[in-house]
Motif scaffolding. Structure first.
Motif, PDB file in Angstrom:
ATOM      1  N   LEU A 183       6.846   2.474  -5.300  1.00 20.60           N
ATOM      2  CA  LEU A 183       6.726   1.023  -5.104  1.00 20.60           C
ATOM      3  C   LEU A 183       7.372   0.674  -3.776  1.00 20.60           C
ATOM      4  O   LEU A 183       8.572   0.876  -3.589  1.00 20.60           O
ATOM      5  CB  LEU A 183       7.386   0.252  -6.246  1.00 20.60           C
ATOM      6  N   VAL A 184       6.570   0.201  -2.837  1.00 18.03           N
ATOM      7  CA  VAL A 184       7.039   0.037  -1.471  1.00 18.03           C
ATOM      8  C   VAL A 184       7.534  -1.365  -1.206  1.00 18.03           C
ATOM      9  O   VAL A 184       8.557  -1.565  -0.563  1.00 18.03           O
ATOM     10  CB  VAL A 184       5.903   0.392  -0.484  1.00 18.03           C
ATOM     11  N   GLU A 185       6.814  -2.346  -1.717  1.00 12.49           N
ATOM     12  CA  GLU A 185       7.111  -3.700  -1.298  1.00 12.49           C
ATOM     13  C   GLU A 185       6.417  -4.709  -2.203  1.00 12.49           C
ATOM     14  O   GLU A 185       5.297  -4.476  -2.639  1.00 12.49           O
ATOM     15  CB  GLU A 185       6.587  -3.871   0.132  1.00 12.49           C
ATOM     16  N   GLU A 186       7.100  -5.812  -2.462  1.00 12.98           N
ATOM     17  CA  GLU A 186       6.440  -6.950  -3.084  1.00 12.98           C
ATOM     18  C   GLU A 186       5.899  -7.812  -1.957  1.00 12.98           C
ATOM     19  O   GLU A 186       6.661  -8.408  -1.217  1.00 12.98           O
ATOM     20  CB  GLU A 186       7.421  -7.736  -3.967  1.00 12.98           C
ATOM     21  N   MET A 187       4.582  -7.835  -1.816  1.00  9.54           N
ATOM     22  CA  MET A 187       3.969  -8.653  -0.772  1.00  9.54           C
ATOM     23  C   MET A 187       3.531  -9.973  -1.395  1.00  9.54           C
ATOM     24  O   MET A 187       3.514 -10.114  -2.613  1.00  9.54           O
ATOM     25  CB  MET A 187       2.769  -7.922  -0.167  1.00  9.54           C
ATOM     26  N   ALA A 188       3.167 -10.930  -0.546  1.00  8.24           N
ATOM     27  CA  ALA A 188       2.703 -12.223  -1.062  1.00  8.24           C
ATOM     28  C   ALA A 188       1.519 -12.021  -2.019  1.00  8.24           C
ATOM     29  O   ALA A 188       1.434 -12.660  -3.063  1.00  8.24           O
ATOM     30  CB  ALA A 188       2.319 -13.141   0.090  1.00  8.24           C
ATOM     31  N   LEU A 189       0.636 -11.095  -1.675  1.00  7.27           N
ATOM     32  CA  LEU A 189      -0.579 -10.885  -2.488  1.00  7.27           C
ATOM     33  C   LEU A 189      -0.330 -10.093  -3.768  1.00  7.27           C
ATOM     34  O   LEU A 189      -1.111 -10.169  -4.713  1.00  7.27           O
ATOM     35  CB  LEU A 189      -1.642 -10.158  -1.658  1.00  7.27           C
ATOM     36  N   GLY A 190       0.741  -9.277  -3.787  1.00  8.99           N
ATOM     37  CA  GLY A 190       1.011  -8.454  -4.959  1.00  8.99           C
ATOM     38  C   GLY A 190       1.928  -7.293  -4.619  1.00  8.99           C
ATOM     39  O   GLY A 190       2.564  -7.289  -3.562  1.00  8.99           O
ATOM     40  N   SER A 191       1.986  -6.288  -5.510  1.00 11.59           N
ATOM     41  CA  SER A 191       2.894  -5.176  -5.239  1.00 11.59           C
ATOM     42  C   SER A 191       2.147  -3.989  -4.636  1.00 11.59           C
ATOM     43  O   SER A 191       1.071  -3.604  -5.075  1.00 11.59           O
ATOM     44  CB  SER A 191       3.651  -4.763  -6.505  1.00 11.59           C
ATOM     45  N   LEU A 192       2.789  -3.445  -3.607  1.00 12.49           N
ATOM     46  CA  LEU A 192       2.193  -2.360  -2.826  1.00 12.49           C
ATOM     47  C   LEU A 192       2.803  -1.021  -3.234  1.00 12.49           C
ATOM     48  O   LEU A 192       4.018  -0.863  -3.241  1.00 12.49           O
ATOM     49  CB  LEU A 192       2.450  -2.614  -1.338  1.00 12.49           C
ATOM     50  N   THR A 193       1.948  -0.061  -3.586  1.00  6.60           N
ATOM     51  CA  THR A 193       2.406   1.255  -4.015  1.00  6.60           C
ATOM     52  C   THR A 193       1.796   2.336  -3.125  1.00  6.60           C
ATOM     53  O   THR A 193       0.622   2.252  -2.752  1.00  6.60           O
ATOM     54  CB  THR A 193       2.013   1.495  -5.491  1.00  6.60           C
ATOM     55  N   PHE A 194       2.614   3.338  -2.821  1.00  4.97           N
ATOM     56  CA  PHE A 194       2.166   4.472  -1.987  1.00  4.97           C
ATOM     57  C   PHE A 194       2.010   5.712  -2.867  1.00  4.97           C
ATOM     58  O   PHE A 194       2.913   6.051  -3.633  1.00  4.97           O
ATOM     59  CB  PHE A 194       3.202   4.725  -0.882  1.00  4.97           C
ATOM     60  N   TYR A 195       0.871   6.378  -2.764  1.00  4.60           N
ATOM     61  CA  TYR A 195       0.586   7.560  -3.586  1.00  4.60           C
ATOM     62  C   TYR A 195       0.541   8.860  -2.780  1.00  4.60           C
ATOM     63  O   TYR A 195       0.012   9.863  -3.261  1.00  4.60           O
ATOM     64  CB  TYR A 195      -0.735   7.362  -4.339  1.00  4.60           C
ATOM     65  N   GLY A 196       1.067   8.832  -1.561  1.00  7.70           N
ATOM     66  CA  GLY A 196       1.047  10.041  -0.736  1.00  7.70           C
ATOM     67  C   GLY A 196      -0.296  10.204  -0.035  1.00  7.70           C
ATOM     68  O   GLY A 196      -1.285   9.545  -0.389  1.00  7.70           O
ATOM     69  N   LYS A 197      -0.342  11.098   0.968  1.00  7.20           N
ATOM     70  CA  LYS A 197      -1.569  11.397   1.719  1.00  7.20           C
ATOM     71  C   LYS A 197      -2.303  10.137   2.186  1.00  7.20           C
ATOM     72  O   LYS A 197      -3.538  10.051   2.094  1.00  7.20           O
ATOM     73  CB  LYS A 197      -2.524  12.253   0.871  1.00  7.20           C
ATOM     74  N   GLY A 198      -1.566   9.157   2.630  1.00  2.00           N
ATOM     75  CA  GLY A 198      -2.186   7.959   3.199  1.00  2.00           C
ATOM     76  C   GLY A 198      -2.845   7.041   2.195  1.00  2.00           C
ATOM     77  O   GLY A 198      -3.644   6.186   2.580  1.00  2.00           O
ATOM     78  N   ARG A 199      -2.516   7.190   0.900  1.00  5.12           N
ATOM     79  CA  ARG A 199      -3.160   6.369  -0.139  1.00  5.12           C
ATOM     80  C   ARG A 199      -2.251   5.213  -0.549  1.00  5.12           C
ATOM     81  O   ARG A 199      -1.173   5.421  -1.082  1.00  5.12           O
ATOM     82  CB  ARG A 199      -3.512   7.247  -1.346  1.00  5.12           C
ATOM     83  N   TRP A 200      -2.725   3.981  -0.318  1.00  9.72           N
ATOM     84  CA  TRP A 200      -1.974   2.758  -0.582  1.00  9.72           C
ATOM     85  C   TRP A 200      -2.759   1.872  -1.531  1.00  9.72           C
ATOM     86  O   TRP A 200      -3.963   1.686  -1.346  1.00  9.72           O
ATOM     87  CB  TRP A 200      -1.735   1.995   0.724  1.00  9.72           C
ATOM     88  N   LEU A 201      -2.060   1.312  -2.516  1.00 14.29           N
ATOM     89  CA  LEU A 201      -2.725   0.425  -3.477  1.00 14.29           C
ATOM     90  C   LEU A 201      -1.933  -0.869  -3.595  1.00 14.29           C
ATOM     91  O   LEU A 201      -0.727  -0.855  -3.845  1.00 14.29           O
ATOM     92  CB  LEU A 201      -2.812   1.100  -4.847  1.00 14.29           C
ATOM     93  N   LEU A 202      -2.634  -1.968  -3.404  1.00  7.21           N
ATOM     94  CA  LEU A 202      -2.028  -3.291  -3.575  1.00  7.21           C
ATOM     95  C   LEU A 202      -2.587  -3.914  -4.853  1.00  7.21           C
ATOM     96  O   LEU A 202      -3.767  -4.277  -4.906  1.00  7.21           O
ATOM     97  CB  LEU A 202      -2.359  -4.186  -2.377  1.00  7.21           C
ATOM     98  N   SER A 203      -1.757  -3.995  -5.897  1.00 10.74           N
ATOM     99  CA  SER A 203      -2.186  -4.647  -7.141  1.00 10.74           C
ATOM    100  C   SER A 203      -2.048  -6.147  -6.944  1.00 10.74           C
ATOM    101  O   SER A 203      -0.944  -6.634  -6.693  1.00 10.74           O
ATOM    102  CB  SER A 203      -1.307  -4.220  -8.320  1.00 10.74           C
TER     103      SER A 203
END
Ligand code: 2AM
Length: 219
Positions: A183-203
Motif C-alpha cells: 500500500l503506497v499512498e492514499e490518493m484523492a481518487l483512492g488507495s494506490l497499491t504496488f505489486y512489483g514489476k511496474g504493476r500499480w493498482l488504484l482502487s
C-alpha cells in the motif's frame, strides 16, 4: 456462406457513451500525471525501461473509442465466435444501454486500463471461457467470471490492446494468491497499491459510473 460470416463483428463490447468518454479519459490522464510525481513511483521507474524520467502521458497511446470488450470474434474466425453471436442474451441486449462500474485503474509497463465490475445482468454477456483463454496467466482460470472485464485506456508502443486484460488478470491472480501488494499512498481518487514489476493498482474510493451501449464493432 460468406454473407453470414460477414455479419459477425470484429468484437462485441460495451461502448462508453460520448458523454463519459472524455470524463474517463481525463480521469485516466490525471491519474498518470499524479502517479509519475510520486517518490514511490520514481523509485521503481526502471520497471518502465526508462533511464531517468518517464512521461506516462507520452509513454501510453490512446486506442480510440473507449469500450469494454465482451468477445473478440475476428469476424467469426475466433474460437467460439459463432456460438457467442448466436447467444440469446447477445441478441436480447444488442443495442441496449447499461451502466458500467469502473472500480479501479491500473498501470503496468505495457498498458493502462480500468477494471470493470460487472453486474449479474451484464455477466449474461460474458463468455464462460474469457478468463481461461488467458494462457499467459494460468492462475486466471480460477478467478471469478468477469475478472478480465476492463477498458483499455492506453498501450505502450508496440503493445496490442489484448494485453490490458492479461495485465489485470495478473494483478488479480497475485491478490488471490494472498499477495497484498505494498500500500503506497492514499490518493484523492483512492488507495494506490504496488505489486512489483511496474504493476500499480488504484482502487477507486467512488467507482466511476459509465453508461455504455452493447454493440458490435465492424471496421
Ligand atoms: P481490449 O479489449 O483489451 O481493448 C480489438 O482488437 C479489440 O478486441 C480490442 O479492444 C482488444 O483488446 C480486443 N481483443 C483483441 N484480441 C483479443 C483477444 N484475443 N481476446 C480478447 N480480446 C481481444
Amino acid at each position: 456462406g460468406p454473407l453470414e460470416e460477414m455479419s459477425i463483428p470484429l468484437f462485441f463490447a460495451w461502448f462508453l457513451l460520448s458523454s463519459v468518454q472524455d470524463k474517463v479519459g481525463s480521469t485516466s490522464l490525471d491519474f498518470l500525471k499524479t502517479l509519475q510525481t510520486l517518490e514511490a513511483f520514481k523509485k521503481h521507474m526502471s520497471d518502465f525501461k526508462a533511464e531517468k524520467e518517464v512521461d506516462l502521458e507520452q509513454y501510453f497511446e490512446a486506442k480510440g473509442v473507449l469500450h469494454c470488450t465482451t468477445k473478440f470474434c475476428n469476424y467469426g474466425k475466433a474460437e467460439g465466435a459463432q456460438e457467442y453471436a448466436q447467444k440469446q442474451a447477445v441478441k436480447d441486449f444488442y443495442g441496449s444501454t447499461s451502466e458500467l462500474s469502473l472500480s479501479a485503474l491500473f498501470v503496468t509497463p505495457r498498458t493502462v486500463g480500468a477494471r470493470v465490475s460487472l453486474t449479474e445482468e451484464q455477466l449474461l454477456l460474458w463468455p464462460a471461457d474469457a478468463e481461461k483463454e488467458a494462457e499467459s496467466v494460468p492462475a486466471a482460470a480460477s478467478l471469478p467470471l468477469g475478472s478480465r472485464a476492463h477498458i483499455t485506456l492506453g498501450c505502450a508502443e508496440g503493445v496490442e490492446p489484448v494485453q490490458t486484460g492479461l495485465d489485470l488478470l495478473e494483478i488479480l491472480a497475485l491478490q488471490q494468491e494472498g499477495q497484498q501488494g505494498e500500500l503506497v499512498e492514499e490518493m484523492a481518487l483512492g488507495s494506490l497499491t504496488f505489486y512489483g514489476k511496474g504493476r500499480w493498482l488504484l482502487s477507486l474510493r467512488e467507482p466511476i459510473c459509465a453508461p455504455a451501449c452493447f454493440s458490435g464493432y465492424y471496421t
